[in-house]
Write an enzyme that holds these catalytic residues in place. Structure first.
Site, short mmCIF file in Angstrom:
data_model
loop_
_atom_site.label_atom_id
_atom_site.label_comp_id
_atom_site.label_asym_id
_atom_site.label_seq_id
_atom_site.Cartn_x
_atom_site.Cartn_y
_atom_site.Cartn_z
CG ASN A 110 -1.88 0.85 1.65
OD1 ASN A 110 -2.03 1.79 0.34
ND2 ASN A 110 -2.66 1.44 2.24
CD1 TRP A 111 3.99 1.19 -2.88
CD2 TRP A 111 3.78 2.33 -4.26
NE1 TRP A 111 4.67 0.55 -3.48
CE2 TRP A 111 4.62 1.39 -4.80
CE3 TRP A 111 3.02 2.87 -5.54
CZ2 TRP A 111 5.83 1.12 -6.01
CZ3 TRP A 111 3.88 2.89 -7.36
CH2 TRP A 111 5.17 2.04 -7.01
CE LYS A 112 -0.30 3.88 5.13
NZ LYS A 112 -0.25 3.76 5.71
CG HIS A 133 -5.64 2.35 5.03
ND1 HIS A 133 -5.56 2.97 6.32
CD2 HIS A 133 -4.82 1.40 4.97
CE1 HIS A 133 -4.41 3.25 6.25
NE2 HIS A 133 -4.06 1.88 5.79
CD GLU A 184 -3.16 6.08 6.29
OE1 GLU A 184 -3.13 5.85 4.80
OE2 GLU A 184 -2.13 5.10 7.54
CD GLU A 235 -3.67 -1.98 7.51
OE1 GLU A 235 -2.06 -2.56 7.00
OE2 GLU A 235 -4.40 -0.92 6.76
N GLY A 280 2.27 2.51 11.21
CA GLY A 280 2.94 3.27 10.59
C GLY A 280 4.04 3.69 11.67
CB SER A 291 4.69 -1.20 11.86
OG SER A 291 4.26 0.04 12.60
N GLY A 331 2.83 -1.25 4.22
CA GLY A 331 2.69 0.60 4.02
C GLY A 331 4.54 0.70 3.65
N GLY A 332 4.70 1.42 5.00
CA GLY A 332 6.02 2.33 4.82
C GLY A 332 7.00 1.55 4.58
P1 PGA Z 1 2.68 0.67 7.61
O1 PGA Z 1 1.03 0.82 6.81
O2 PGA Z 1 3.44 -0.78 7.65
O3 PGA Z 1 3.52 1.54 7.51
O4 PGA Z 1 2.38 0.57 9.04
C1 PGA Z 1 0.57 -0.32 6.91
C2 PGA Z 1 -1.10 0.19 6.04
O5 PGA Z 1 -1.88 1.19 5.86
O6 PGA Z 1 -1.20 -0.09 4.77
#
Ligand code: PGA
Length: 253
Positions: A9-11, A96, A98, A168, A174, A213, A234-235
């Site tokens: 997930n590149w966001k 998600h 976010e 999640e 994050g 994470s 994500g990250g």
């Molecule tokens: P993260 O994000 O790996 O940076 O914690 C995961 C996500 O939001 O899907």
């Protein structure tokens, strides 16, 4: 037998040229040592076509991070499921945290998205998770159970295997502080049992991922977690070498 699924997930990261370089590198790495997992990259809308083209002729898949559940029309700024389909997206992330927190997405809208994605042959990756305060109050299972039920209520029991659930925890996203593999396994077990009981669905065929994470350093733990069929990253997915290392933790061909 559920094939492991590893999703990036590149966001809101990566321009189209950056995406092209990344995908070339990822493809090379996974050609050298192919993983047993299915690998999906979900870029921002503006890089979907670039990623799709870069992956042509490989097993790597492109997905999206969101869409709007109307077929077409006056929805300025939105993207429909048929637009994603035309770009060969096989997966779409839905709900998600976010999007729930920053863009006010409700369980109602998310449920609608799950249904529309399935009707259009695109697999929704439905994100669910509890906040830290809900966790400290011992409400994790209750909260996740409720999120699953409201977001999956439009589905028939036989459609459950067409959904991917991503657990999640909000506090793990994050933050550099992941849940434990034990937490993830416990939650996956709970989610399967609850959906089995309430929807009488085939939850054994449904894939459940962990996200929050995940890194090359902790992936072995999650790859070994019982009933956890992959990860949403994500990250660490913004670096092709790190993401390839995560995918390879599921075994190499
Ligand atoms: P993260 O994000 O790996 O940076 O914690 C995961 C996500 O939001 O899907």
């Amino acid at each position: 037998m559920r094939q492991p699924l590893v999703v990036a997930n590149w966001k809101m990261n990566m321009t189209s040229p950056e995406a092209k370089d990344y995908c070339q590198r990822l493809r090379e790495l996974l050609q050298e040592t192919p993983t047993l997992a299915e690998v999906v990259v979900c870029p921002p809308f503006t890089a979907i076509e670039t990623v799709r083209n870069a992956f042509l002729g490989s097993d790597l898949q492109v997905g999206a991070q969101n869409f709007y559940p109307a077929p077409k029309g006056a929805y300025t700024g939105e993207v429909s499921i048929s637009m994603l389909k035309a770009l060969d997206c096989r997966y779409v992330i839905v709900g998600h945290s976010e999007r729930r927190l920053r863009f006010g997405e409700t369980a109602e809208t998310i449920g609608e998205k799950v249904k529309v994605a399935i009707e259009n042959g695109i697999t929704p990756i439905l994100c669910v998770g509890e906040t830290m305060s809900e966790r400290s109050l011992g409400m994790t299972e209750k909260v996740i159970g409720q999120q699953l039920l409201t977001c999956l209520k439009h589905l028939q029991p036989e459609q459950l295997p067409q959904v991917v659930v991503a657990y999640e925890p909000l506090w793990a996203i994050g933050s550099g502080r992941s849940a434990t593999a034990k937490d993830a396994a416990q939650l996956a077990k709970y989610a399967r049992q609850r959906l089995q009981r309430l929807m009488n669905g085939n939850t054994e065929a449904m894939r459940i991922l962990y996200g929050g994470s995940v890194t090359p350093e902790n992936i072995q733990e999650f790859a070994a977690a019982e009933g956890v069929d992959g990860v949403l990253v994500g990250g660490a997915s913004l670096n092709a070498d790190k993401f390839a290392a995560i995918a390879r933790a599921y075994g190499v061909k």
